[in-house]
Design a protein around this motif. Sequence first.
Motif, PDB file in Angstrom:
ATOM      1  N   ASP A  23      10.041 108.387  32.212  1.00 19.48           N
ATOM      2  CA  ASP A  23       8.945 107.995  33.107  1.00 19.48           C
ATOM      3  C   ASP A  23       8.014 106.996  32.424  1.00 19.48           C
ATOM      4  O   ASP A  23       7.577 106.010  33.029  1.00 19.48           O
ATOM      5  N   ARG A  24       7.714 107.256  31.178  1.00 20.58           N
ATOM      6  CA  ARG A  24       6.818 106.368  30.436  1.00 20.58           C
ATOM      7  C   ARG A  24       7.477 105.000  30.211  1.00 20.58           C
ATOM      8  O   ARG A  24       6.816 103.966  30.307  1.00 20.58           O
ATOM      9  N   LEU A  25       8.763 105.000  29.924  1.00 19.12           N
ATOM     10  CA  LEU A  25       9.468 103.739  29.701  1.00 19.12           C
ATOM     11  C   LEU A  25       9.561 102.906  30.975  1.00 19.12           C
ATOM     12  O   LEU A  25       9.436 101.679  30.929  1.00 19.12           O
ATOM     13  N   VAL A  26       9.773 103.554  32.095  1.00 23.39           N
ATOM     14  CA  VAL A  26       9.812 102.827  33.361  1.00 23.39           C
ATOM     15  C   VAL A  26       8.471 102.156  33.620  1.00 23.39           C
ATOM     16  O   VAL A  26       8.401 100.978  33.997  1.00 23.39           O
ATOM     17  N   GLU A  27       7.397 102.897  33.398  1.00 21.71           N
ATOM     18  CA  GLU A  27       6.062 102.332  33.596  1.00 21.71           C
ATOM     19  C   GLU A  27       5.783 101.225  32.574  1.00 21.71           C
ATOM     20  O   GLU A  27       5.233 100.173  32.922  1.00 21.71           O
ATOM     21  N   LEU A  62      11.576 105.754  23.747  1.00 24.61           N
ATOM     22  CA  LEU A  62      13.009 106.015  23.714  1.00 24.61           C
ATOM     23  C   LEU A  62      13.280 107.278  22.898  1.00 24.61           C
ATOM     24  O   LEU A  62      14.078 108.144  23.297  1.00 24.61           O
ATOM     25  N   GLN A  63      12.616 107.412  21.765  1.00 24.79           N
ATOM     26  CA  GLN A  63      12.763 108.608  20.941  1.00 24.79           C
ATOM     27  C   GLN A  63      12.273 109.836  21.698  1.00 24.79           C
ATOM     28  O   GLN A  63      12.919 110.898  21.685  1.00 24.79           O
ATOM     29  N   ARG A  64      11.163 109.689  22.369  1.00 27.72           N
ATOM     30  CA  ARG A  64      10.611 110.798  23.161  1.00 27.72           C
ATOM     31  C   ARG A  64      11.591 111.203  24.264  1.00 27.72           C
ATOM     32  O   ARG A  64      11.837 112.387  24.491  1.00 27.72           O
ATOM     33  N   GLY A  65      12.127 110.184  24.962  1.00 26.89           N
ATOM     34  CA  GLY A  65      13.029 110.467  26.065  1.00 26.89           C
ATOM     35  C   GLY A  65      14.331 111.112  25.630  1.00 26.89           C
ATOM     36  O   GLY A  65      14.860 111.990  26.308  1.00 26.89           O
ATOM     37  N   MET A  66      14.858 110.670  24.484  1.00 26.56           N
ATOM     38  CA  MET A  66      16.082 111.293  23.983  1.00 26.56           C
ATOM     39  C   MET A  66      15.805 112.711  23.502  1.00 26.56           C
ATOM     40  O   MET A  66      16.671 113.589  23.591  1.00 26.56           O
ATOM     41  N   GLY A  67      14.590 112.928  23.036  1.00 30.21           N
ATOM     42  CA  GLY A  67      14.222 114.278  22.605  1.00 30.21           C
ATOM     43  C   GLY A  67      14.032 115.231  23.765  1.00 30.21           C
ATOM     44  O   GLY A  67      14.395 116.417  23.659  1.00 30.21           O
ATOM     45  N   ASP A  68      13.454 114.741  24.888  1.00 27.03           N
ATOM     46  CA  ASP A  68      13.218 115.647  26.022  1.00 27.03           C
ATOM     47  C   ASP A  68      14.370 115.638  27.029  1.00 27.03           C
ATOM     48  O   ASP A  68      14.325 116.323  28.054  1.00 27.03           O
ATOM     49  N   GLY A  69      15.426 114.843  26.739  1.00 27.27           N
ATOM     50  CA  GLY A  69      16.608 114.844  27.583  1.00 27.27           C
ATOM     51  C   GLY A  69      16.538 113.934  28.794  1.00 27.27           C
ATOM     52  O   GLY A  69      17.470 113.910  29.605  1.00 27.27           O
ATOM     53  N   SER A  70      15.454 113.157  28.926  1.00 27.04           N
ATOM     54  CA  SER A  70      15.319 112.293  30.102  1.00 27.04           C
ATOM     55  C   SER A  70      15.988 110.938  29.922  1.00 27.04           C
ATOM     56  O   SER A  70      16.191 110.207  30.897  1.00 27.04           O
ATOM     57  N   VAL A  71      16.316 110.583  28.673  1.00 33.68           N
ATOM     58  CA  VAL A  71      16.970 109.311  28.372  1.00 33.68           C
ATOM     59  C   VAL A  71      18.308 109.606  27.701  1.00 33.68           C
ATOM     60  O   VAL A  71      18.395 110.464  26.823  1.00 33.68           O
ATOM     61  N   ARG A  72      19.337 108.902  28.129  1.00 31.91           N
ATOM     62  CA  ARG A  72      20.659 109.100  27.532  1.00 31.91           C
ATOM     63  C   ARG A  72      20.626 108.748  26.047  1.00 31.91           C
ATOM     64  O   ARG A  72      19.889 107.865  25.617  1.00 31.91           O
ATOM     65  N   ARG A  73      21.421 109.436  25.291  1.00 33.46           N
ATOM     66  CA  ARG A  73      21.437 109.213  23.845  1.00 33.46           C
ATOM     67  C   ARG A  73      22.254 107.964  23.522  1.00 33.46           C
ATOM     68  O   ARG A  73      23.418 107.855  23.904  1.00 33.46           O
ATOM     69  N   ALA A  74      21.633 107.049  22.818  1.00 34.70           N
ATOM     70  CA  ALA A  74      22.273 105.801  22.398  1.00 34.70           C
ATOM     71  C   ALA A  74      21.404 105.180  21.322  1.00 34.70           C
ATOM     72  O   ALA A  74      20.298 105.653  21.046  1.00 34.70           O
ATOM     73  N   ASP A  75      21.892 104.138  20.717  1.00 34.45           N
ATOM     74  CA  ASP A  75      21.119 103.430  19.693  1.00 34.45           C
ATOM     75  C   ASP A  75      19.867 102.822  20.299  1.00 34.45           C
ATOM     76  O   ASP A  75      19.929 102.135  21.327  1.00 34.45           O
ATOM     77  N   HIS A  76      18.715 103.092  19.676  1.00 38.73           N
ATOM     78  CA  HIS A  76      17.435 102.610  20.210  1.00 38.73           C
ATOM     79  C   HIS A  76      17.417 101.090  20.344  1.00 38.73           C
ATOM     80  O   HIS A  76      16.957 100.547  21.361  1.00 38.73           O
ATOM     81  N   HIS A  77      17.889 100.425  19.311  1.00 39.56           N
ATOM     82  CA  HIS A  77      17.854  98.960  19.318  1.00 39.56           C
ATOM     83  C   HIS A  77      18.744  98.395  20.423  1.00 39.56           C
ATOM     84  O   HIS A  77      18.385  97.411  21.072  1.00 39.56           O
ATOM     85  N   THR A  78      19.878  99.032  20.649  1.00 41.64           N
ATOM     86  CA  THR A  78      20.778  98.572  21.700  1.00 41.64           C
ATOM     87  C   THR A  78      20.114  98.677  23.067  1.00 41.64           C
ATOM     88  O   THR A  78      20.105  97.716  23.850  1.00 41.64           O
ATOM     89  N   ILE A  79      19.543  99.830  23.367  1.00 39.11           N
ATOM     90  CA  ILE A  79      18.903 100.022  24.666  1.00 39.11           C
ATOM     91  C   ILE A  79      17.725  99.074  24.828  1.00 39.11           C
ATOM     92  O   ILE A  79      17.564  98.427  25.873  1.00 39.11           O
ATOM     93  N   GLY A  80      16.883  98.962  23.801  1.00 40.19           N
ATOM     94  CA  GLY A  80      15.725  98.086  23.892  1.00 40.19           C
ATOM     95  C   GLY A  80      16.112  96.635  24.090  1.00 40.19           C
ATOM     96  O   GLY A  80      15.502  95.917  24.889  1.00 40.19           O
ATOM     97  N   THR A  81      17.145  96.197  23.369  1.00 37.52           N
ATOM     98  CA  THR A  81      17.589  94.811  23.485  1.00 37.52           C
ATOM     99  C   THR A  81      18.140  94.526  24.875  1.00 37.52           C
ATOM    100  O   THR A  81      17.840  93.478  25.474  1.00 37.52           O
ATOM    101  N   VAL A  82      18.948  95.433  25.397  1.00 35.51           N
ATOM    102  CA  VAL A  82      19.512  95.229  26.731  1.00 35.51           C
ATOM    103  C   VAL A  82      18.401  95.198  27.783  1.00 35.51           C
ATOM    104  O   VAL A  82      18.433  94.380  28.718  1.00 35.51           O
ATOM    105  N   LEU A  83      17.407  96.058  27.640  1.00 33.68           N
ATOM    106  CA  LEU A  83      16.292  96.045  28.593  1.00 33.68           C
ATOM    107  C   LEU A  83      15.544  94.710  28.542  1.00 33.68           C
ATOM    108  O   LEU A  83      15.205  94.138  29.583  1.00 33.68           O
TER     109      LEU A  83
END
Length: 215
Positions: free
Chosen positions: A98-102, A151-172
């Motif tokens: 939710d925080r990342l979407v915002e 991204l770390q928060r989301g992977m910890g609470d299960g709301s974000v799929r687990r993947a490399d942080h840099h990969t997801i951030g770069t693609v976004l």
Amino acid sequence: MPSGPGESPDERASGSAPSAEPDASRERLLEAVRAEVVESGLDKLSATSVARRAGLARITLYRRGGDVKRLALTALTRETETIIVRATRDLPDGSGRDRLVELALRLVKGVAASDFVRALVGGDTTLLAPYLTEHLGTSQRALVAAATPDLQRGMGDGSVRRADHHTIGTVLVQALTPFALGSGVAVGELGQPVVDAEIRRLVDGYLRPSEAPAP
């Protein structure tokens, strides 16, 4: 294309890197560059006009910032950092996704609203071309880094799929750049509320774990 030791891609654009130490003269030069680009455009930017506006000698420009194109890129990095600070302030206390979407929406709108960024995009296209077609620059890497805590928060609470942080951030960053730099196209065609809703849907869907139900 990787940057050299101690260099960012933005800094490699022209000449040696400026001093990393805070410098009042350099800040005046960056403010002057920003104002000159906004008022007159990148193609009319000159060492003389920047030094005059900053109230400094041209030799100070060369010593503190390099050439004017380098200063323009440095000013872009500073502008991006300011946008990030505003976008990350008072994010809702929800899930990481939710925080990342915002955050993504705020960053897109912040970049799109910057008169300095608009002036750069509408100016000499060769200045930004390497960072749109070849490699990430300092400003883009700052945007990727801004997403990492949530991204770390989301992977910890299960709301974000687990993947490399840099990969997801770069693609976004790559996926949302057209909305930020060419926002007039989508907004003119669809209207701001629709564009905002579709950006939210795009980011949410990309981040959502495959087993999580869509809203």
